[in-house]
Design a protein around this motif. Structure first.
Motif, PDB file in Angstrom:
ATOM      1  N   GLU A   1       0.821  -1.214   0.000  1.00  0.00           N
ATOM      2  CA  GLU A   1       0.000   0.000   0.000  1.00  0.00           C
ATOM      3  C   GLU A   1       0.849   1.255   0.000  1.00  0.00           C
ATOM      4  O   GLU A   1       0.565   2.214  -0.694  1.00  0.00           O
TER       5      GLU A   1
ATOM      6  N   GLN B   1       9.497  14.760  -0.540  1.00  0.00           N
ATOM      7  CA  GLN B   1       8.121  14.932  -0.103  1.00  0.00           C
ATOM      8  C   GLN B   1       8.037  15.254   1.390  1.00  0.00           C
ATOM      9  O   GLN B   1       7.315  16.138   1.812  1.00  0.00           O
TER      10      GLN B   1
ATOM     11  N   ILE C   1      14.183   8.319 -12.269  1.00  0.00           N
ATOM     12  CA  ILE C   1      13.334   7.201 -11.892  1.00  0.00           C
ATOM     13  C   ILE C   1      14.044   5.853 -11.992  1.00  0.00           C
ATOM     14  O   ILE C   1      13.676   4.894 -11.334  1.00  0.00           O
ATOM     15  N   PHE C   2      15.077   5.773 -12.817  1.00  0.00           N
ATOM     16  CA  PHE C   2      15.724   4.470 -13.008  1.00  0.00           C
ATOM     17  C   PHE C   2      16.788   4.184 -11.961  1.00  0.00           C
ATOM     18  O   PHE C   2      17.386   3.124 -11.950  1.00  0.00           O
TER      19      PHE C   2
ATOM     20  N   GLU D   1      11.410  20.550  -3.629  1.00  0.00           N
ATOM     21  CA  GLU D   1      11.295  19.999  -4.978  1.00  0.00           C
ATOM     22  C   GLU D   1      12.280  18.859  -5.185  1.00  0.00           C
ATOM     23  O   GLU D   1      13.415  18.913  -4.736  1.00  0.00           O
ATOM     24  N   LEU D   2      11.807  17.839  -5.905  1.00  0.00           N
ATOM     25  CA  LEU D   2      12.682  16.759  -6.346  1.00  0.00           C
ATOM     26  C   LEU D   2      13.067  17.100  -7.780  1.00  0.00           C
ATOM     27  O   LEU D   2      12.207  17.150  -8.653  1.00  0.00           O
ATOM     28  N   VAL D   3      14.333  17.391  -8.012  1.00  0.00           N
ATOM     29  CA  VAL D   3      14.725  17.834  -9.350  1.00  0.00           C
ATOM     30  C   VAL D   3      15.670  16.834 -10.014  1.00  0.00           C
ATOM     31  O   VAL D   3      16.340  16.046  -9.348  1.00  0.00           O
ATOM     32  N   GLU D   4      15.688  16.881 -11.347  1.00  0.00           N
ATOM     33  CA  GLU D   4      16.685  16.145 -12.115  1.00  0.00           C
ATOM     34  C   GLU D   4      17.649  17.180 -12.681  1.00  0.00           C
ATOM     35  O   GLU D   4      17.342  18.373 -12.715  1.00  0.00           O
TER      36      GLU D   4
ATOM     37  N   TYR E   1      19.967  27.927 -11.029  1.00  0.00           N
ATOM     38  CA  TYR E   1      18.548  28.227 -11.127  1.00  0.00           C
ATOM     39  C   TYR E   1      17.757  26.967 -11.451  1.00  0.00           C
ATOM     40  O   TYR E   1      18.243  26.065 -12.117  1.00  0.00           O
ATOM     41  N   MET E   2      16.524  26.979 -10.984  1.00  0.00           N
ATOM     42  CA  MET E   2      15.617  25.873 -11.224  1.00  0.00           C
ATOM     43  C   MET E   2      14.582  26.358 -12.226  1.00  0.00           C
ATOM     44  O   MET E   2      14.112  27.497 -12.141  1.00  0.00           O
ATOM     45  N   LYS E   3      14.249  25.515 -13.199  1.00  0.00           N
ATOM     46  CA  LYS E   3      13.292  25.928 -14.229  1.00  0.00           C
ATOM     47  C   LYS E   3      11.872  25.667 -13.753  1.00  0.00           C
ATOM     48  O   LYS E   3      11.453  24.530 -13.650  1.00  0.00           O
ATOM     49  N   THR E   4      11.159  26.721 -13.454  1.00  0.00           N
ATOM     50  CA  THR E   4       9.782  26.541 -12.983  1.00  0.00           C
ATOM     51  C   THR E   4       8.814  27.263 -13.913  1.00  0.00           C
ATOM     52  O   THR E   4       9.224  28.056 -14.754  1.00  0.00           O
TER      53      THR E   4
ATOM     54  N   TYR F   1      15.540   5.791  -6.121  1.00  0.00           N
ATOM     55  CA  TYR F   1      14.590   6.852  -6.501  1.00  0.00           C
ATOM     56  C   TYR F   1      13.465   6.989  -5.482  1.00  0.00           C
ATOM     57  O   TYR F   1      13.050   8.085  -5.132  1.00  0.00           O
TER      58      TYR F   1
ATOM     59  N   ALA G   1      12.417  10.550  -3.729  1.00  0.00           N
ATOM     60  CA  ALA G   1      11.074  11.118  -3.772  1.00  0.00           C
ATOM     61  C   ALA G   1      10.518  11.238  -2.354  1.00  0.00           C
ATOM     62  O   ALA G   1       9.910  12.247  -1.986  1.00  0.00           O
TER      63      ALA G   1
ATOM     64  N   ASP H   1      16.503  19.985 -14.824  1.00  0.00           N
ATOM     65  CA  ASP H   1      15.642  21.029 -14.259  1.00  0.00           C
ATOM     66  C   ASP H   1      16.452  22.236 -13.787  1.00  0.00           C
ATOM     67  O   ASP H   1      15.890  23.239 -13.386  1.00  0.00           O
TER      68      ASP H   1
END
Lengths: 334, 482
Positions: free
Chosen positions: B54, B243, B230-231, B248-251, B264-267, B235, B239, B254
């Motif tokens: 669950e 959370q 994700i791979f 933010e969880l960035v790659e 800088y982060m792209k938002t 991961y 995440a 980003d």
């Protein structure tokens, strides 16, 4: 919100909507063929034409049979817009945004994907097609229902609304076009009221039959159906409704000026069906123009919210900090 | 009764003494389990399985057929440690990380420890994880390794030994937290009966530590978790932590570094400056401008921004130099050198293969020793002497002679065991270790306990989840406070 996450949510919604709409589209033709006499000249290949994929289709198939057309639209992995391809894309995008979507989304999309893949034969052969397509549509609606009931109305919701309504508006123009193009084919000697059968099915394919009845209160007449699907304010698959949804979602997002401009342009497009204008090639041109504007709107929001291109934006904005608060021009990724 | 035939023979057992009675920290737990029948135990085992599904707790295993998400293998019987013992252990861990950070900072500045002849220069020069690019950089508070996962084992005498320090991108802390969440559902009565110290403040503590690194003194510095995507096998944890901290969880894609050497982060609102990056990718993938040019995981210019002091990286690049297993052998001297204190936690006896005398001993005793490469993690590339074939020993002998600097050897420890539920009516001892997590920024923090990893196979000493290991909840039990 990260641009990447926003983009993935947008695409999840678009692809999910495309899965449902492709099922609907094939459904229209399937139903039509039950109702029409054998001598009616209706070609399945129309479906390829209205989806603008003649080239991709001809690369793959020589004969324009029902089997090939349906296979191409539902199952073909060389067709990037086929139902199974779209489903795969929807699944990948949901997989990578699991933390911003409701918990059960991943499980439901997996179930849908498994069902579609395991039963795809039913979709290609005519016997069980209706049941199969219905099941796909239902499962898509189940996922949309989950979003509706479990997502916060934050930026992720707005991007989902954008994806869904943009795809929906596009498909409504295509389904309308499917109807018009059938009616424009020479069909001498037909013994039944072809128009009523065709437009009735167009409405049913969009789950709009009853709504049309209630709203228009006259018989199924081609021009009134077209007008209903373009201009009705209340039915959620009409162009008018979708554009309104797009507009209010956009207004809730930051730095939306550029996108709102495109929406304005889209809103301005009007085709008068009030006078004696028939649903002819000119009307089809209008539908085509709508599709072009929808595609422009897509590019605008891609550029505005998702695309960052380092090399270019520096030229446009010499001082980063000054513009940070204001409109920030991004260049599209090549 | 389930305990009747339980025996751990010559190993130290965490719950049961050699005479068969429960240890102080486990008295109530052992009693509680003794009252359950087979059906009850089985029901609780199933409850754990359902909870894991669950919660979607999984980890990824790489196989030739692709990556598989597996449910987290979990044993419902907790491992207990008494609060006073843990207090000392935590002090030892803090002491160790403080000294290691002073050591790393020294290595990238004056290298006093080498000049003073404590550590031979060539060891640093030949270390795969020494990054010349980091020389002269001054990270906040002089701290390089902000998050450390130290592996502890208990030998037959019950003493905690440090097996290794993971200073690069240690993982497992999310499983520690999830194990507790599962146990609260599976053995809820125990949390009333026993005084089990809470551990769920870790995300909060991690957040505060990261906050203390921000180069900008502003109200709400932007903190992000950088994942390879994700791979990656961890991961889920990336995440989870993002959370839990609400960041933010960035790659890599980003983020970007602008001409002002800021990240800088792209938002959707445009670029947002990033102050602190909790990066979960290795040094060499961080910045294609400086390290691996083909890396698509990192961010071009990241090192520039870090060196300019415009962004904090946790852990700092280059911190892995102290993660080297040859350096490990010197940690007791490192503690004495920088802190002028005796080490609280002992090392496991370690033979350095680069030393001719020690090498000769290692080569003569390959069937008794554990041989480890200096720079691998995850339990890969190891030789476990008593469990190895003649052929494997010969392969390692050749490897050691070829590159002695890259190998160390340790005696095979008699790892402690704890009762593990093998089936609904069989309890057997299984070997385990413990990975506490230590944070250091402006302040230091040690998790209450840590992640207990269990070798699920009978007699096995390998606890890594990638190689069939499982885990247990770890209870620090306060028996004094009634």
């Amino acid at each position: 919100m990260l641009s990447r996450v926003a983009e993935r949510i947008y695409w999840s919604a678009r692809y999910l909507e495309r899965v449902e709409n492709t099922a609907r589209l094939v459904g229209v033709y399937d139903n039509l063929l039950f109702d029409l006499p054998r001598d009616t000249n209706i070609s399945w290949f129309n479906l390829i034409k209205i989806n603008s994929c003649i080239d991709t289709f001809s690369d793959r198939y020589k004969v324009q049979t029902e089997h090939n057309v349906v296979k191409f639209l539902l199952a073909d992995d060389t067709n990037p817009s086929s139902m199974l391809s779209s489903l795969k894309q929807a699944k990948e995008n949901i997989r990578t945004t699991r933390d911003v979507l409701p918990q059960d989304t991943w499980e439901l999309i997996n179930e849908l994907d498994l069902y579609a893949r395991n039963h795809i034969r039913q979709g290609i052969n005519r016997t069980d097609r209706h049941k199969f397509l219905n099941s796909i549509i239902q499962r898509c609606q189940e996922i949309n229902g989950l979003f509706e009931g479990a997502m916060s109305r934050d930026a992720s919701w707005q991007f989902m609304t954008l994806g869904r309504n943009l795809e929906r508006a596009d498909m409504t123009t295509r389904i309308l076009d499917a109807g018009v193009s059938i009616m424009l084919q020479p069909n001498q000697g037909t013994r039944i009221n072809l128009s009523q059968v065709v437009w009735g099915n167009v409405l049913r394919s969009l789950s709009g039959y009853m709504n049309y009845r209630r709203s228009v209160r006259t018989a199924i007449v081609s021009k009134k159906v077209a007008r209903f699907l373009l201009e009705d304010e209340y039915f959620p698959r009409t162009i008018h409704f979708c554009i309104n949804e797009l507009e209010s979602a956009t207004k809730k997002l930051p730095r939306s000026k550029r996108v709102l401009k495109e929406i304005k342009a889209l809103k301005k497009l009007h085709y008068s069906l009030a006078n004696g204008n028939p649903l002819d090639e000119q009307f089809r041109d209008y539908l085509n123009q709508l599709q072009i504007n929808i595609s422009d709107l897509h590019s605008a929001l891609m550029t505005n919210w998702f695309a960052f291109n380092m090399g270019d934006h520096q030229e446009e904005t010499p001082s980063l900090k000054k513009v940070e608060q204001k409109e920030y021009p991004f260049a599209c990724q090549a | 009764m389930i305990w009747d035939n339980y025996q751990s023979e010559q190993h130290y057992d965490e719950l049961i003494t050699p005479t068969g009675s429960a240890r102080d920290s486990a008295t109530k737990l052992v009693e509680h389990i003794a009252q359950m029948d087979e059906k009850d135990l089985d029901r609780r085992r199933q409850m754990a399985e359902v909870t894991i599904q669950e919660m979607g707790i999984s980890f990824t295993v790489y196989t030739e057929e692709g990556n598989i998400d597996r449910a987290w293998p979990f044993d419902i019987i907790p491992r207990t440690i008494s609060a006073p013992l843990w207090k000392t252990t935590a002090e030892g861990l803090t002491q160790r990380l403080k000294a290691l950070n002073m050591f790393i900072d020294d290595l990238y500045h004056e290298q006093k420890i080498i000049k003073d002849g404590i550590i031979p220069e060539h060891i640093i020069k030949e270390s795969k994880n020494f990054r010349p690019e980091c020389v002269g950089v001054n990270p906040a508070h002089g701290v390089w390794a902000h998050i450390c996962g130290t592996d502890l084992v208990r030998d037959a005498d019950g003493q905690f030994y440090v097996l290794e320090d993971n200073l690069r991108v240690p993982s497992g802390v999310s499983y520690m937290l999830e194990n507790r969440a599962i146990t609260k559902r599976v053995l809820p009565e125990m949390f009333e009966k026993e005084n089990i110290l809470p551990l769920d403040d870790y995300p909060e503590q991690l957040f505060d530590m990261l906050l203390s690194l921000s180069p900008r003194q502003i109200e709400e510095p932007e903190i992000v978790v950088l994942t390879p995507g994700i791979f990656n096998s961890a991961y889920f944890e990336h995440a989870f932590l993002a959370q839990q901290m609400g960041v933010e969880l960035v790659e890599g894609s980003d983020l970007f570094v602008d001409d002002d050497d800021c990240v800088y982060m792209k938002t959707i609102s445009g670029p947002e400056r990033v102050d602190v990056i909790y990066r979960r990718i290795d040094d060499l993938f961080l910045d294609p401008e400086v390290f691996d040019k083909d890396s698509v995981l990192g961010v071009p210019g990241m090192m520039r921004a870090w060196k300019a002091g415009n962004v904090a990286l946790a852990n700092a690049p280059g911190a892995g130099v102290a993660d080297d297993k040859v350096i490990y052998a010197y940690v007791p001297q490192i503690i004495e050198y920088y802190l002028n204190e005796a080490p609280i936690l002992p090392n496991v006896e370690t033979f350095l293969c680069e030393d001719p005398e020690q090498r000769a001993y290692v080569l003569d005793n390959l069937d008794k020793l554990v041989v480890k490469p200096a720079n691998e993690s995850g339990g890969y590339g190891m030789l476990i002497g008593p469990h190895s074939t003649k052929k494997e020993q010969a392969t390692f002998a050749a490897l050691i002679q070829e590159n002695p600097r890259n190998y160390i050897a340790q005696p095979t420890l008699s790892l402690s065991t704890a009762p593990t539920l093998i089936s609904s009516n069989i309890m057997e001892p299984r070997h385990l270790d413990l990975r506490p997590f230590i944070l250091q920024g402006k302040n230091t923090y040690v998790t209450t306990g840590g992640l207990t990893r269990v070798a699920m196979k009978k007699g096995s000493l390998v606890v890594n989840s990638s190689q069939g290991g499982g885990s247990k909840d770890t209870w620090i039990v306060d028996t004094e406070d009634k």
